[in-house]
Design an enzyme around this catalytic site. Structure first.
Site, short mmCIF file in Angstrom:
data_model
loop_
_atom_site.label_atom_id
_atom_site.label_comp_id
_atom_site.label_asym_id
_atom_site.label_seq_id
_atom_site.Cartn_x
_atom_site.Cartn_y
_atom_site.Cartn_z
N LEU A 64 1.83 8.55 3.71
CA LEU A 64 2.36 9.78 2.86
C LEU A 64 1.61 9.71 2.10
CD1 LEU A 64 6.03 7.63 3.32
CD2 LEU A 64 5.25 9.68 4.45
N PRO A 65 2.00 10.75 1.09
CA PRO A 65 1.25 11.75 0.14
C PRO A 65 0.52 11.09 -1.10
CG PRO A 65 3.02 13.12 1.09
CD PRO A 65 3.30 12.17 1.57
N THR A 94 -2.39 7.20 -0.04
CA THR A 94 -3.52 6.34 -1.72
C THR A 94 -2.45 6.48 -2.60
OG1 THR A 94 -5.61 7.94 -0.54
CG2 THR A 94 -5.32 6.91 -2.75
N LYS A 169 -9.85 2.32 -3.48
CA LYS A 169 -9.41 3.83 -3.67
C LYS A 169 -10.02 4.72 -4.61
CE LYS A 169 -8.59 6.86 -0.59
NZ LYS A 169 -10.00 7.80 -0.11
N LYS A 244 -3.95 14.06 -7.80
CA LYS A 244 -2.81 12.46 -7.27
C LYS A 244 -3.95 11.77 -8.02
CE LYS A 244 -2.59 11.13 -3.82
NZ LYS A 244 -2.07 10.37 -2.88
P1 NAD Z 1 -0.21 15.23 4.01
O1 NAD Z 1 0.35 16.41 3.58
O2 NAD Z 1 -1.44 15.79 4.99
O3 NAD Z 1 0.70 14.02 5.48
C1 NAD Z 1 1.69 13.50 4.82
C2 NAD Z 1 3.08 13.96 5.63
O4 NAD Z 1 3.78 12.98 5.54
C3 NAD Z 1 3.39 15.35 6.18
O5 NAD Z 1 3.49 15.47 7.62
C4 NAD Z 1 4.98 14.64 6.01
O6 NAD Z 1 5.93 15.59 6.60
C5 NAD Z 1 4.81 13.51 5.89
N1 NAD Z 1 6.16 13.23 5.12
C6 NAD Z 1 6.69 12.90 3.01
N2 NAD Z 1 7.98 12.44 2.72
C7 NAD Z 1 7.69 11.62 4.60
C8 NAD Z 1 9.44 10.94 4.16
N3 NAD Z 1 10.36 10.93 3.47
N4 NAD Z 1 9.10 10.33 5.75
C9 NAD Z 1 8.43 11.15 6.87
N5 NAD Z 1 7.67 11.40 6.46
C10 NAD Z 1 7.32 11.97 5.69
O7 NAD Z 1 -1.35 13.74 3.69
P2 NAD Z 1 -2.62 13.83 4.61
O8 NAD Z 1 -3.75 14.05 4.26
O9 NAD Z 1 -2.26 13.18 5.78
O10 NAD Z 1 -2.42 12.40 3.28
C11 NAD Z 1 -2.40 11.68 3.39
C12 NAD Z 1 -2.03 10.48 2.68
O11 NAD Z 1 -3.60 9.63 2.66
C13 NAD Z 1 -2.71 10.83 0.87
O12 NAD Z 1 -1.82 10.05 -0.21
C14 NAD Z 1 -3.54 11.08 0.78
O13 NAD Z 1 -3.97 11.17 -0.30
C15 NAD Z 1 -4.28 9.79 1.18
N6 NAD Z 1 -5.72 10.45 2.10
C16 NAD Z 1 -6.22 11.64 2.75
C17 NAD Z 1 -7.05 11.90 2.74
C18 NAD Z 1 -7.61 13.57 2.84
O14 NAD Z 1 -8.80 13.71 3.93
N7 NAD Z 1 -7.03 13.76 4.01
C19 NAD Z 1 -8.60 11.12 3.31
C20 NAD Z 1 -8.14 9.65 2.87
C21 NAD Z 1 -7.25 9.57 2.14
#
Ligand code: NAD
Length: 307
Positions: A64-65, A94, A169, A244
């Site tokens: 999740l975000p 993260t 991280k 963030k």
């Molecule tokens: P994203 O925004 O693409 O996905 C997040 C998902 O969570 C969305 O589909 C959203 O609808 C869902 N969501 C939000 N609130 C929710 C709830 N209450 N119940 C159910 N689902 C819910 O984000 P992402 O890029 O997949 O990143 C996710 C995490 O991983 C973040 O913490 C980010 O910092 C970390 N991260 C991202 C990357 C990257 O390259 N994108 C790499 C490493 C780590």
């Protein structure tokens, strides 16, 4: 073994797809109807609600975000009360080390355990199943979920107690943000010096200017196929999420009395990108500041012209 997975975004969906392909019984949920539809198309079992996904689960993954989202899903929505008696919670989002420890305190009771297990490797690593996992929490719980993590990642590290995965991280992404900010400035300068981008990339790749961002995210079109610049900066990893993470690094530096002027600079550049309405672009759009497409503010470090 029933696995519950919450969060089917840019990272979550490709990650959980590896679990399904490895034969695990996964029940997935996301609040976004679009994300649920994409998961269904991928052949995943989409639960009718968060409660259905979580009920009786042995392992619950969250991707999740932010920490607030993780707390909301695991605690405020009552997931922690629906799961099995010896459930292991694995949070791959993260979030800050202190948030991870606070959530762990609240969900770990009656034999349940919490692991912070953030990842690195980006959407490419998620799609290829080559992520690096940085895990904090009980080593026994880590060993229990090792086969699940191995289906999604290539490098699995146990770093210590709860929060240690998030500490690693935080530091990693602090470096990533600064590396990208510096690469952005360098590539624009190379271009304005009339250097051919592909040739200069080959030079830097075999020279001391080499780096992971250079090889994966070189922000000049037509050079590195995986670079978001080739898709008009469709994310990837959004500038907002990167901001963030840089904020997490600044908080950690403040509380541990580390001086981090360069990290502040990276935060300010991301703030400017976000203020220009581009926070949902990939964070590699930082190059727009160096090129002048977006105002990067007063350049306090510019050397005055020589007389
Ligand atoms: P994203 O925004 O693409 O996905 C997040 C998902 O969570 C969305 O589909 C959203 O609808 C869902 N969501 C939000 N609130 C929710 C709830 N209450 N119940 C159910 N689902 C819910 O984000 P992402 O890029 O997949 O990143 C996710 C995490 O991983 C973040 O913490 C980010 O910092 C970390 N991260 C991202 C990357 C990257 O390259 N994108 C790499 C490493 C780590």
């Amino acid at each position: 073994m029933k696995i519950c997975w919450v969060g089917l975004g840019r990272m979550g969906l490709p990650m959980v797809s590896h679990l399904r392909r490895a034969g695990f019984d996964v029940h997935v949920h996301d609040i976004s109807a679009m994300a649920r539809a994409a998961a269904e198309e991928d052949g995943l079992t989409v639960a009718s609600s968060l409660a259905d996904a979580a009920r009786g689960a042995d392992v619950v993954f969250t991707m999740l975000p932010t920490g607030d989202h993780v707390r909301k899903v695991l605690l405020e929505s009552g997931t922690d009360r629906l799961v099995g008696p010896r459930t292991i919670f694995v949070d791959s989002s993260t979030i800050s080390p202190s948030e991870a420890r606070a959530i762990a305190r609240d969900v770990e009771r009656d034999g349940r355990q919490f692991l912070d297990a953030p990842v690195s490797g980006g959407t490419e690593g998620a799609a290829d199943g080559t992520l690096t996992f940085m895990v904090g929490g009980a080593v026994e719980a880590f060993e229990q979920v090792r086969p699940l993590l191995a289906a999604m990642g290539k490098n699995l590290f146990h770093l210590g107690g709860t929060g240690c995965g998030q500490s690693a991280k935080t530091v990693n992404n602090m470096m990533l943000a600064m590396n990208m900010a510096s690469l952005s400035e360098a590539v624009v300068l190379a271009e304005r010096l009339d250097l051919d981008a592909r040739t200069f990339l080959d030079v830097a790749r075999t020279s001391s200017g080499d780096s992971w961002v250079l090889r994966h995210f070189y922000p000049i079109k037509g050079t590195v196929p995986t670079a978001p610049v080739n898709q008009d900066f469709a994310p990837g990893f959004t500038a907002s999420l990167m901001r963030k993470d840089v904020g997490l690094a600044l908080d950690a530096a403040r509380s541990h009395e580390v001086r981090v002027p360069m990290t502040h600079q990276a935060a300010e550049l991301l703030d400017r990108l976000i203020a220009a309405g581009q926070g949902q672009l990939d964070f590699t759009a930082l190059v727009k500041l160096a090129s002048g497409e977006i105002d990067s503010g007063p350049d306090t470090l510019t050397t005055p012209a020589a007389d």
